[in-house]
Design an enzyme around this catalytic site. Sequence first.
Site, short mmCIF file in Angstrom:
data_model
loop_
_atom_site.label_atom_id
_atom_site.label_comp_id
_atom_site.label_asym_id
_atom_site.label_seq_id
_atom_site.Cartn_x
_atom_site.Cartn_y
_atom_site.Cartn_z
N TRP A 31 -3.95 3.26 -8.19
CA TRP A 31 -2.84 3.13 -7.22
C TRP A 31 -3.25 2.27 -6.04
O TRP A 31 -4.34 2.43 -5.50
CB TRP A 31 -2.46 4.52 -6.73
CG TRP A 31 -1.56 4.53 -5.55
CD1 TRP A 31 -1.93 4.41 -4.24
CD2 TRP A 31 -0.13 4.67 -5.54
NE1 TRP A 31 -0.82 4.46 -3.42
CE2 TRP A 31 0.29 4.62 -4.20
CE3 TRP A 31 0.83 4.83 -6.55
CZ2 TRP A 31 1.63 4.74 -3.84
CZ3 TRP A 31 2.16 4.96 -6.18
CH2 TRP A 31 2.55 4.91 -4.84
N ASN A 33 -1.43 0.99 -2.20
CA ASN A 33 -0.25 0.82 -1.33
C ASN A 33 -0.61 -0.02 -0.11
O ASN A 33 -1.05 -1.17 -0.30
CB ASN A 33 0.52 2.11 -1.06
CG ASN A 33 -0.21 3.25 -0.40
OD1 ASN A 33 -1.22 3.70 -0.90
ND2 ASN A 33 0.30 3.76 0.69
N ASP A 34 -0.46 0.46 1.09
CA ASP A 34 -0.45 -0.41 2.28
C ASP A 34 -1.68 -1.32 2.44
O ASP A 34 -2.81 -0.88 2.19
CB ASP A 34 -0.41 0.43 3.56
CG ASP A 34 0.54 1.58 3.51
OD1 ASP A 34 1.32 1.68 2.56
OD2 ASP A 34 0.49 2.41 4.43
N GLN A 50 -4.86 0.78 0.79
CA GLN A 50 -4.75 2.17 0.37
C GLN A 50 -4.91 2.21 -1.15
O GLN A 50 -4.16 1.56 -1.89
CB GLN A 50 -3.38 2.72 0.79
CG GLN A 50 -3.18 2.77 2.29
CD GLN A 50 -3.80 4.01 2.91
OE1 GLN A 50 -3.22 5.09 2.81
NE2 GLN A 50 -4.97 3.88 3.53
N TRP A 94 -5.88 7.55 5.33
CA TRP A 94 -4.60 6.85 5.35
C TRP A 94 -4.70 5.60 6.24
O TRP A 94 -5.76 5.27 6.76
CB TRP A 94 -3.48 7.83 5.75
CG TRP A 94 -3.10 8.72 4.58
CD1 TRP A 94 -3.86 9.01 3.48
CD2 TRP A 94 -1.87 9.42 4.40
NE1 TRP A 94 -3.17 9.83 2.63
CE2 TRP A 94 -1.95 10.11 3.16
CE3 TRP A 94 -0.70 9.56 5.16
CZ2 TRP A 94 -0.90 10.90 2.68
CZ3 TRP A 94 0.35 10.35 4.68
CH2 TRP A 94 0.25 11.00 3.45
N SER A 95 -3.56 4.96 6.43
CA SER A 95 -3.56 3.59 6.94
C SER A 95 -4.16 3.42 8.34
O SER A 95 -4.12 4.34 9.16
CB SER A 95 -2.15 3.03 6.95
OG SER A 95 -1.82 2.71 5.62
N ARG A 153 1.09 9.19 12.42
CA ARG A 153 0.03 8.48 11.69
C ARG A 153 0.19 6.97 11.85
O ARG A 153 1.25 6.49 12.24
CB ARG A 153 0.04 8.82 10.20
CG ARG A 153 1.37 8.51 9.52
CD ARG A 153 1.26 8.74 8.02
NE ARG A 153 2.56 8.68 7.41
CZ ARG A 153 3.36 9.71 7.20
NH1 ARG A 153 2.97 10.92 7.57
NH2 ARG A 153 4.54 9.55 6.64
N ASP A 154 -0.84 6.25 11.44
CA ASP A 154 -0.89 4.78 11.40
C ASP A 154 -1.09 4.21 12.81
O ASP A 154 -0.65 4.81 13.78
CB ASP A 154 0.36 4.16 10.74
CG ASP A 154 0.67 4.80 9.40
OD1 ASP A 154 -0.27 5.31 8.78
OD2 ASP A 154 1.83 4.79 8.98
N GLU A 217 6.56 4.36 10.36
CA GLU A 217 5.23 4.19 9.77
C GLU A 217 4.72 2.79 10.13
O GLU A 217 5.49 1.84 10.30
CB GLU A 217 5.30 4.35 8.26
CG GLU A 217 5.66 5.77 7.83
CD GLU A 217 5.49 6.02 6.34
OE1 GLU A 217 4.75 6.95 5.99
OE2 GLU A 217 6.08 5.29 5.53
N1 DQQ Z 1 1.18 5.03 3.59
C1 DQQ Z 1 0.00 5.61 4.15
C2 DQQ Z 1 0.40 6.15 5.47
C3 DQQ Z 1 1.57 5.33 5.81
C4 DQQ Z 1 2.27 5.15 4.50
C5 DQQ Z 1 -0.53 6.64 3.22
C6 DQQ Z 1 3.17 3.97 4.41
O1 DQQ Z 1 -0.65 6.07 6.40
O2 DQQ Z 1 2.35 5.95 6.77
O3 DQQ Z 1 -0.96 6.04 2.02
O4 DQQ Z 1 3.34 3.54 3.10
#
Ligand code: DQQ
Length: 508
Positions: A31, A33-34, A50, A94-95, A153-154, A217
């Site tokens: 997987w 993601n960000d 991520q 996380w991000s 978060r972020d 986010e």
């Molecule tokens: N993905 C992350 C978070 C963020 C979200 C977690 C956005 O930190 O808020 O994988 O896709």
Amino acid sequence: MSSRAPQPTLVELAEADRHRPRFHFVSPAGWLNDPNGLTQWDGTYHLFYQYNPTSALHSRIHWGHATSTDLVTWADQPIALVPGDEGPDRDGCWSGVLVDDDGTPTVVYSGRHDERELPCVATGSADLNTWIKDPGNPVIADYPDGLDLTAYRDHCVWREDGRWRHLVGSGIAGQGGTALLYESTDLRHWDYVGPLLTGDASTGTVDAGDWTGTMWECVDLFRPPAASEGDGARKPDPVDVLVFSAWDAGVTHYPLYWSGRYRGDTFEPDRLHRLDLGGRYFYAPQSFRDESGRRVLFGWLQEGRDDEAMVAHGWSGVMSLPRVVTLGPDGALAQAPAPEVATLRTDEQRRAAQELGPVPLGLGEGDQRDLELVMVLEPGASAVLVLASTGDGEEATVLRVRRDVGPGPGGTVALDRSRSSLDDSVDRTPRSGEVPIGADGRVDLRVLVDHSALEVFVNGRALTARVYPTREDATRATVAAETGAVELLAATSWAMRGTWDGPRPLYP
Ligand code: DQQ
């Protein structure tokens, strides 16, 4: 005794999937993601992301890491952050972002534990390959007092007037998404300043793309360079932008931005804009300023197929191509693929300038393509591009660019995916939005097709999507006039070289 055939590995499954892009960055399998921690450090570009190397689903997220000297070909590096056996990030890293703390590469990220996230810090070796988590993590131990938050978060962190400033994405229950501002002298001890800006979740709609969500986010505050810089044209007044991804109760919606002015402890918004007309297909973007002063943006192209399909194919998630972002003359962001993307072009095919009619003009075949068209549309005219199409049109992805009726500026782009795939389990909902078309009717169109990844740029506006045709021959591209007069000034198409060969290790 029966002997079972060995199960294919995630990497084998991923490599066998025809929908896996070849010139966009993807994780080795599993997987993605960000984009995280984007930086150019001593000349080298670093893309952290991520990453879950154990399955094609979002779980116990690590920070993957890749480097590049040209922004388009990437070399896998060791995984940068792994969730701790204990501690504040035991359920996921996380991000977050990377900053230069007086020569020490330092990441600020969200440690996840017990279904919530808190800010954490780690410092890197000179090559950014080895990371040590701060023993004082989390560096902010709790939410600010007196606020009922929907999530937290972020990070967006920058140096200003001798101190660090830090935004954490959040949402205030009963009000809307927000970016909470903090200050620090050492990245470890933070004073809460207050909300930089808070949205109003009681206005707007998801369908119109102007609902700002109950949580923001991946907040990102920056001042884009003006598009006209360097060519002698009058510089527009500076504009700041606050980018965020609108989220609500676990559902990712779309990236938006406010243009306005950053005034220190507050952001004075002027206008709300959609960052990408594809909505959640360009989610959680992050930008950075590279050593040449460009503002470069990456985003996460989510899948348009379900968990079962992701698991069956051993991978999920595509990183966008790098985009160079400038401030357009209309006060909105103009986006274009970084010029480096053009270095992947091969087999150029040009079409002569001509008046387009209803008979489609071929633009080449293949599932790794770059198309560049310049057209002039009379008021009310529309051009139609058919992409990823079979010869009989049974599968086809249809992109329409229409100029508004009347002499004023304006137009729309619309992506019809209703025939994109015969597989009715994939998302085939349409995407559309406004694009600027000036009084001269000129449309500069760029289309990048990379198997299931599609990125479209129309006069600086982006529309990103995913398509999953089932037929092997769904590889044709054509252009035609649908209504009104459409003059084609130039049309060039290229095959695109892939940026890696063969399987890559899941745990580099
Ligand atoms: N993905 C992350 C978070 C963020 C979200 C977690 C956005 O930190 O808020 O994988 O896709």
